[in-house]
Design a protein around this motif. Structure first.
Motif, PDB file in Angstrom:
ATOM      1  N   SER A  12      12.995 -49.410  21.945  1.00 11.69           N
ATOM      2  CA  SER A  12      13.455 -48.355  21.199  1.00 11.69           C
ATOM      3  C   SER A  12      14.632 -47.928  22.844  1.00 11.69           C
ATOM      4  O   SER A  12      15.536 -48.378  23.493  1.00 11.69           O
ATOM      5  N   ILE A  13      15.143 -46.741  22.846  1.00 10.68           N
ATOM      6  CA  ILE A  13      16.573 -46.802  23.611  1.00 10.68           C
ATOM      7  C   ILE A  13      16.098 -44.787  24.669  1.00 10.68           C
ATOM      8  O   ILE A  13      15.756 -44.055  23.332  1.00 10.68           O
ATOM      9  N   LYS A  14      16.343 -45.383  25.534  1.00 11.56           N
ATOM     10  CA  LYS A  14      15.524 -44.649  26.385  1.00 11.56           C
ATOM     11  C   LYS A  14      16.317 -43.850  27.014  1.00 11.56           C
ATOM     12  O   LYS A  14      17.546 -44.363  27.269  1.00 11.56           O
ATOM     13  N   VAL A  15      16.868 -42.450  27.205  1.00 10.10           N
ATOM     14  CA  VAL A  15      17.898 -41.806  28.402  1.00 10.10           C
ATOM     15  C   VAL A  15      17.114 -40.608  29.138  1.00 10.10           C
ATOM     16  O   VAL A  15      16.025 -40.246  29.171  1.00 10.10           O
ATOM     17  N   SER A  16      17.199 -41.041  30.408  1.00  7.76           N
ATOM     18  CA  SER A  16      16.727 -39.967  31.089  1.00  7.76           C
ATOM     19  C   SER A  16      18.345 -39.458  32.212  1.00  7.76           C
ATOM     20  O   SER A  16      19.313 -40.160  32.848  1.00  7.76           O
ATOM     21  N   ALA A  29      13.974 -39.038  27.280  1.00  5.15           N
ATOM     22  CA  ALA A  29      13.349 -38.725  25.960  1.00  5.15           C
ATOM     23  C   ALA A  29      13.672 -40.563  25.314  1.00  5.15           C
ATOM     24  O   ALA A  29      14.541 -40.882  25.802  1.00  5.15           O
ATOM     25  N   HIS A  30      13.535 -40.976  24.204  1.00  2.00           N
ATOM     26  CA  HIS A  30      13.602 -42.190  23.992  1.00  2.00           C
ATOM     27  C   HIS A  30      13.346 -41.758  21.948  1.00  2.00           C
ATOM     28  O   HIS A  30      12.828 -40.549  22.004  1.00  2.00           O
ATOM     29  N   TYR A  31      13.634 -42.658  21.650  1.00  5.11           N
ATOM     30  CA  TYR A  31      13.244 -42.479  20.100  1.00  5.11           C
ATOM     31  C   TYR A  31      14.706 -44.378  19.303  1.00  5.11           C
ATOM     32  O   TYR A  31      15.023 -44.645  20.355  1.00  5.11           O
ATOM     33  N   PRO A  32      13.554 -44.453  18.641  1.00  7.79           N
ATOM     34  CA  PRO A  32      12.247 -43.616  17.717  1.00  7.79           C
ATOM     35  C   PRO A  32      10.562 -43.804  18.119  1.00  7.79           C
ATOM     36  O   PRO A  32      11.290 -44.383  19.050  1.00  7.79           O
ATOM     37  N   GLU A  33      10.152 -42.806  17.335  1.00 10.50           N
ATOM     38  CA  GLU A  33       8.817 -43.097  18.102  1.00 10.50           C
ATOM     39  C   GLU A  33       8.368 -43.872  18.023  1.00 10.50           C
ATOM     40  O   GLU A  33       7.490 -44.753  18.868  1.00 10.50           O
ATOM     41  N   GLU A  34       8.166 -44.725  16.746  1.00  9.29           N
ATOM     42  CA  GLU A  34       8.255 -46.414  16.532  1.00  9.29           C
ATOM     43  C   GLU A  34       8.528 -47.136  17.296  1.00  9.29           C
ATOM     44  O   GLU A  34       9.937 -47.049  17.070  1.00  9.29           O
ATOM     45  N   GLU A  35       8.162 -48.684  16.843  1.00 11.74           N
ATOM     46  CA  GLU A  35       8.892 -49.255  17.684  1.00 11.74           C
ATOM     47  C   GLU A  35      10.285 -49.988  16.548  1.00 11.74           C
ATOM     48  O   GLU A  35      10.237 -50.281  14.829  1.00 11.74           O
ATOM     49  N   SER A  36      11.498 -50.431  16.552  1.00 16.46           N
ATOM     50  CA  SER A  36      13.021 -50.069  16.078  1.00 16.46           C
ATOM     51  C   SER A  36      12.746 -51.660  15.519  1.00 16.46           C
ATOM     52  O   SER A  36      11.690 -52.658  16.053  1.00 16.46           O
ATOM     53  N   TRP A  53      21.276 -48.723  17.085  1.00 17.01           N
ATOM     54  CA  TRP A  53      21.233 -48.166  19.242  1.00 17.01           C
ATOM     55  C   TRP A  53      21.903 -46.870  18.900  1.00 17.01           C
ATOM     56  O   TRP A  53      21.502 -46.253  20.020  1.00 17.01           O
ATOM     57  N   TRP A  54      23.502 -46.828  19.060  1.00 15.64           N
ATOM     58  CA  TRP A  54      23.423 -45.372  19.078  1.00 15.64           C
ATOM     59  C   TRP A  54      23.370 -44.255  18.706  1.00 15.64           C
ATOM     60  O   TRP A  54      23.072 -43.741  18.780  1.00 15.64           O
ATOM     61  N   ASN A  55      22.876 -43.883  17.016  1.00 11.62           N
ATOM     62  CA  ASN A  55      22.552 -43.290  16.980  1.00 11.62           C
ATOM     63  C   ASN A  55      20.855 -42.497  16.943  1.00 11.62           C
ATOM     64  O   ASN A  55      21.019 -41.699  17.761  1.00 11.62           O
ATOM     65  N   CYS A  56      20.500 -43.957  17.993  1.00  8.92           N
ATOM     66  CA  CYS A  56      19.031 -43.453  18.865  1.00  8.92           C
ATOM     67  C   CYS A  56      19.220 -43.110  19.657  1.00  8.92           C
ATOM     68  O   CYS A  56      18.032 -42.447  20.376  1.00  8.92           O
ATOM     69  N   MET A  57      20.405 -43.282  20.660  1.00  7.62           N
ATOM     70  CA  MET A  57      20.667 -42.931  21.411  1.00  7.62           C
ATOM     71  C   MET A  57      21.153 -41.824  21.777  1.00  7.62           C
ATOM     72  O   MET A  57      20.562 -40.625  22.659  1.00  7.62           O
ATOM     73  N   LEU A  58      21.604 -40.977  20.622  1.00 11.55           N
ATOM     74  CA  LEU A  58      22.782 -39.789  20.392  1.00 11.55           C
ATOM     75  C   LEU A  58      20.809 -39.077  19.973  1.00 11.55           C
ATOM     76  O   LEU A  58      20.755 -38.058  20.707  1.00 11.55           O
ATOM     77  N   GLN A  59      19.850 -39.161  19.271  1.00 10.31           N
ATOM     78  CA  GLN A  59      18.753 -38.469  19.385  1.00 10.31           C
ATOM     79  C   GLN A  59      17.687 -38.499  20.471  1.00 10.31           C
ATOM     80  O   GLN A  59      17.870 -37.245  20.448  1.00 10.31           O
ATOM     81  N   THR A 228      28.629 -34.442  21.824  1.00 12.05           N
ATOM     82  CA  THR A 228      27.476 -34.642  23.074  1.00 12.05           C
ATOM     83  C   THR A 228      26.839 -33.524  23.947  1.00 12.05           C
ATOM     84  O   THR A 228      26.241 -33.595  23.954  1.00 12.05           O
ATOM     85  N   GLY A 229      28.867 -32.603  23.856  1.00 11.69           N
ATOM     86  CA  GLY A 229      28.027 -31.522  25.064  1.00 11.69           C
ATOM     87  C   GLY A 229      28.704 -32.390  26.500  1.00 11.69           C
ATOM     88  O   GLY A 229      28.576 -31.305  27.676  1.00 11.69           O
ATOM     89  N   LEU A 230      28.115 -33.736  26.002  1.00 14.46           N
ATOM     90  CA  LEU A 230      29.330 -34.432  27.482  1.00 14.46           C
ATOM     91  C   LEU A 230      30.558 -33.641  27.992  1.00 14.46           C
ATOM     92  O   LEU A 230      31.440 -33.474  27.027  1.00 14.46           O
ATOM     93  N   LYS A 231      30.901 -34.093  29.245  1.00 13.96           N
ATOM     94  CA  LYS A 231      32.490 -33.244  29.237  1.00 13.96           C
ATOM     95  C   LYS A 231      33.669 -34.536  29.276  1.00 13.96           C
ATOM     96  O   LYS A 231      33.526 -35.301  29.447  1.00 13.96           O
ATOM     97  N   ALA A 232      34.185 -34.501  29.206  1.00 15.91           N
ATOM     98  CA  ALA A 232      35.638 -35.361  28.617  1.00 15.91           C
ATOM     99  C   ALA A 232      36.073 -36.152  29.532  1.00 15.91           C
ATOM    100  O   ALA A 232      36.385 -35.214  30.530  1.00 15.91           O
ATOM    101  N   GLY A 233      36.067 -36.842  29.805  1.00 19.14           N
ATOM    102  CA  GLY A 233      36.689 -38.353  31.403  1.00 19.14           C
ATOM    103  C   GLY A 233      35.397 -38.190  31.862  1.00 19.14           C
ATOM    104  O   GLY A 233      35.790 -39.116  33.376  1.00 19.14           O
ATOM    105  N   THR A 234      34.068 -38.350  31.862  1.00 23.14           N
ATOM    106  CA  THR A 234      32.438 -38.370  32.376  1.00 23.14           C
ATOM    107  C   THR A 234      32.535 -40.175  32.405  1.00 23.14           C
ATOM    108  O   THR A 234      32.618 -40.444  31.293  1.00 23.14           O
ATOM    109  N   PRO A 235      32.803 -40.439  33.913  1.00 28.43           N
ATOM    110  CA  PRO A 235      32.469 -42.183  33.558  1.00 28.43           C
ATOM    111  C   PRO A 235      32.054 -43.088  32.859  1.00 28.43           C
ATOM    112  O   PRO A 235      30.518 -42.029  33.801  1.00 28.43           O
ATOM    113  N   VAL A 236      32.030 -43.785  32.805  1.00 29.45           N
ATOM    114  CA  VAL A 236      31.029 -44.573  33.090  1.00 29.45           C
ATOM    115  C   VAL A 236      30.751 -45.550  33.409  1.00 29.45           C
ATOM    116  O   VAL A 236      32.072 -46.254  33.928  1.00 29.45           O
ATOM    117  N   THR A 237      30.445 -45.734  34.976  1.00 27.19           N
ATOM    118  CA  THR A 237      30.580 -46.008  35.939  1.00 27.19           C
ATOM    119  C   THR A 237      28.987 -47.890  36.160  1.00 27.19           C
ATOM    120  O   THR A 237      29.519 -47.734  37.650  1.00 27.19           O
TER     121      THR A 237
END
Length: 491
Positions: A12-16, A29-36, A53-59, A228-237
Motif C-alpha cells: 500500500s501507499i502511506k502518507v504522513s 493514512a494509507h491506501y488501499p485497505e487491501e494489499e495492492s 502508486w500515484w492514484n493510491c498516493m492521491l487517495q 492536491t491543494g499543495l502550494k505550487a513551488g513546494t520542494p521535494v527535498t
C-alpha cells in the motif's frame, strides 16, 4: 512547519503529515485497505502499475486532508521513500511506457549473471560491490532485449520514488544511492560505471540528473497544486529506498549500527564505512542516505523476499477467518519447533542470499494426525526467523556483528512469538521503536530543506519502546539446525 512524507510500498501507499518542530505526526493514512495487486504474467515475474502508486498516493493524501487537521498549502517540503530496485520507464513526454518490473521479479537473473561473468567477479565486486544479479540494470537490459520497440521509446529510466517525484514536479532526478541500488554506480571511480553501461549497450542519456539524497528534486507544479491543494513551488527535498529510509528513521547512520524490518519482505540493514562485499553477492552493499565521496557510509543489506508475504498467504489460506493477532495467540500455545513441522519461507521469487535460486516455499514433516493450523502459524513464524538467522550468519562472515538490532514495532515485530524466535535464533537483542516509513520520509525532507541541521537532529525524539533480549537460545538452536539441514537438501 509541516512536512509531507510518502512511502511507496508494495502492499500500500502511506502518507504522513509531520510537525517539524516537535517531530510529531499530525495525521497519517494509507491506501488501499487491501494489499495492492502484484501482476505475475509468468512464474517468477512481478509487476505493478506506477499509475496505481500515484492514484493510491492521491487517495491516501485525500484521507489525510479529510481529517481537517492541517492545510495542504502549509506543507513546506516533501520526502519520498519507495520500494527498492523497481524499474520505471517513460518517454520524452514523461508518459509511462509499461508497468514497473518490481524488486521481487526474477526474469533478469540470467542477464545479471551474464554481466557478472563477462565483466568479471573481481571487477563487479570491487567496483560495484555487488553482482548485477537481478537489480534494476539487469531489468533494463531485459526490456532492451525482449521489448526492443518499447525500449527505443525510452527517454529515462527511474526507480519508483523518482516516478512519484516526477508526477509531483514534472522533473526527473535520481541520486547516487538510487543508482547504486540499481547497480549502476562504480564506488572506486565514484561515477556511473562505464563498463556496465558499455556491456549492456545503454546510452548515458537514459540516466536522470543525479542529485544528493537530501536536496531539491523539483518543485510541485501548478497543475498538481490545483489537484492536491499543495502550494505550487513546494520542494521535494528527499528521496530514498525504503530500507535506507527505514534505517534513517531508526537513526541508523553510523558504522556498526543495524536496522531490521519484517514487512512484505524481511531485511537486515547494517551501516559500514568500508567498501566491502560478499564474495557470492548474497548480501548487497549500496550507498546509504548519508554517503559522500569523503565520508563513505554504506548500507549492507540482507533481503528475504517472502516474510510478511508468507504470513499473509497463510492468513488468506484460512479465508481470513482469523486475524493476525489470533494467529499469533494460537501459535504461542504450540511448542518450540512446532512438533517437527518446518517451513522454508522462500516462495516470492529468486532469493539473493541463496545465490538467486528459486527455492520455493516448503511445508515439511506434516503429520496429519498431529499438526493443526496453530502448528502452521508457529512454523511459519519460526521459519521466517530462521531465514533471518541464516542471512545474519552470512553478514557476520563478512564482518558485520551487531550487538543490537533496531526495528519498528510493526508487521511481524508486533508478534511476541516472532520476536522470541528472532532474538533467540540470532542471539542478538532487538530494540523496538515507533517507526514508520512515511514519517521517516517526512523528516528526511526536513533535512533536505535545511529545517534540521543534521539527521541526528531530525530524529532526536526517537525513543526505544522495548528491549527484547535472548533468553532461551539453547531451545531454538537444535530446531534451527534441523531447519538448516532441510534447506541444504534443496541444493
Amino acid at each position: 512547519m509541516l512536512l509531507l512524507g510518502i512511502d511507496i510500498g508494495t502492499s500500500s501507499i502511506k502518507v504522513s503529515v509531520v510537525e517539524a518542530d516537535t517531530q510529531k505526526v499530525v495525521v497519517s493514512a494509507h491506501y488501499p485497505e487491501e494489499e495492492s495487486l502484484i501482476t505475475a504474467l509468468q512464474p517468477g515475474w512481478a509487476e505493478q502499475s506506477p499509475e496505481m502508486w500515484w492514484n493510491c498516493m492521491l487517495q491516501a493524501f485525500d484521507r489525510c486532508k479529510a481529517s481537517k487537521k492541517f492545510e495542504a498549502k502549509d506543507i513546506t517540503a516533501i520526502g519520498i521513500a519507495y520500494q527498492m530496485h523497481g524499474l520505471v520507464l517513460v518517454d520524452k513526454d514523461q508518459n509511462l511506457l509499461r508497468d514497473s518490473i518490481i524488486w521481487c521479479d526474477s526474469r533478469a537473473v540470467t542477464l545479471g549473471n551474464g554481466a557478472f561473468d563477462t565483466l568479471g567477479q573481481e571487477f563487479c565486486l570491487s567496483h560495484l560491490l555487488n553482482s548485477p544479479g537481478n537489480f534494476t540494470a539487469a531489468k533494463l537490459a531485459w526490456v532492451k532485449q525482449n521489448e526492443p520497440e518499447l525500449f527505443a521509446k525510452v527517454d529515462k529510466f527511474m526507480l519508483p520514488g523518482d516516478f512519484i517525484a516526477m508526477k509531483l514536479t514534472s522533473q526527473i532526478t535520481t541520486s547516487i544511492s538510487a543508482l547504486s541500488e540499481g547497480i549502476f554506480w562504480d564506488f572506486k571511480t565514484n561515477s556511473i560505471s562505464s563498463e556496465l553501461m558499455e556491456y549492456y549497450g545503454f546510452d548515458y542519456n537514459l540516466i536522470p540528473e543525479v542529485k544528493p539524497v537530501f536536496a531539491e528534486h523539483g518543485k510541485v507544479d501548478s497543475k498538481i497544486a490545483e489537484l492536491t491543494g499543495l502550494k505550487a513551488g513546494t520542494p521535494v527535498t528527499y528521496k530514498a529506498g525504503d530500507q535506507p529510509n527505514n534505517a534513517l528513521s531508526l537513526n541508523v547512520l553510523q558504522p556498526g549500527e543495524v536496522a531490521a524490518t519484517a514487512g512484505t519482505s524481511g531485511v537486515i540493514y547494517g551501516v559500514s564505512d568500508q567498501l566491502a562485499y560478499d564474495p557470492q553477492s548474497r548480501v548487497n552493499t549500496f550507498a546509504h542516505v548519508n554517503y559522500t565521496e569523503t565520508e563513505k557510509r554504506l548500507g549492507v543489506l540482507l533481503c528475504i523476499n517472502g516474510t510478511g508475504s508468507l504470513n499473509r498467504w497463510t492468513k488468506n489460506l484460512f479465508s481470513n477467518a482469523v486475524s493476525y493477532q489470533q494467529m499469533n495467540s494460537a501459535a504461542e500455545k504450540i511448542n518450540i519447533g512446532a512438533d517437527g513441522l518446518q517451513v522454508l519461507p522462500f516462495g516470492n521469487g529468486a532469493e539473493r542470499m541463496l545465490n538467486n535460486r528459486l527455492v520455493g516455499a516448503h511445508f515439511c514433516n506434516i503429520d496429519l494426525n498431529l499438526h493443526t493450523q496453530s502448528h502452521i502459524f508457529r512454523a511459519v513464524q519460526e521459519g521466517i526467523a530462521f531465514s533471518f538467522r541464516y542471512g545474519l550468519d552470512i553478514m557476520r562472515s563478512n564482518g558485520l556483528n551487531p550487538n543490537v538490532i533496531r526495528a519498528g514495532k510493526a508487521n511481524l515485530f508486533l508478534s511476541d512469538l516472532f520476536l522470541e524466535a528472532f532474538v533467540n535464533s540470532t542471539g542478538v537483542p532487538v530494540e523496538l521503536y515507533e517507526n514508520d516509513g512515511s514519517v521517516g520520509a517526512a523528516l528526511g525532507s526536513g533535512i533536505g530543506a535545511g529545517i534540521f541541521s543534521a539527521p541526528a537532529e531530525a530524529f532526536s525524539n526517537v525513543k526505544c519502546l522495548q528491549l527484547i533480549e535472548p533468553t532461551i537460545t539453547t531451545a531454538y538452536e537444535p530446531v534451527y539446525q534441523e531447519w538448516l539441514n532441510l534447506l541444504n537438501k534443496q541444493d
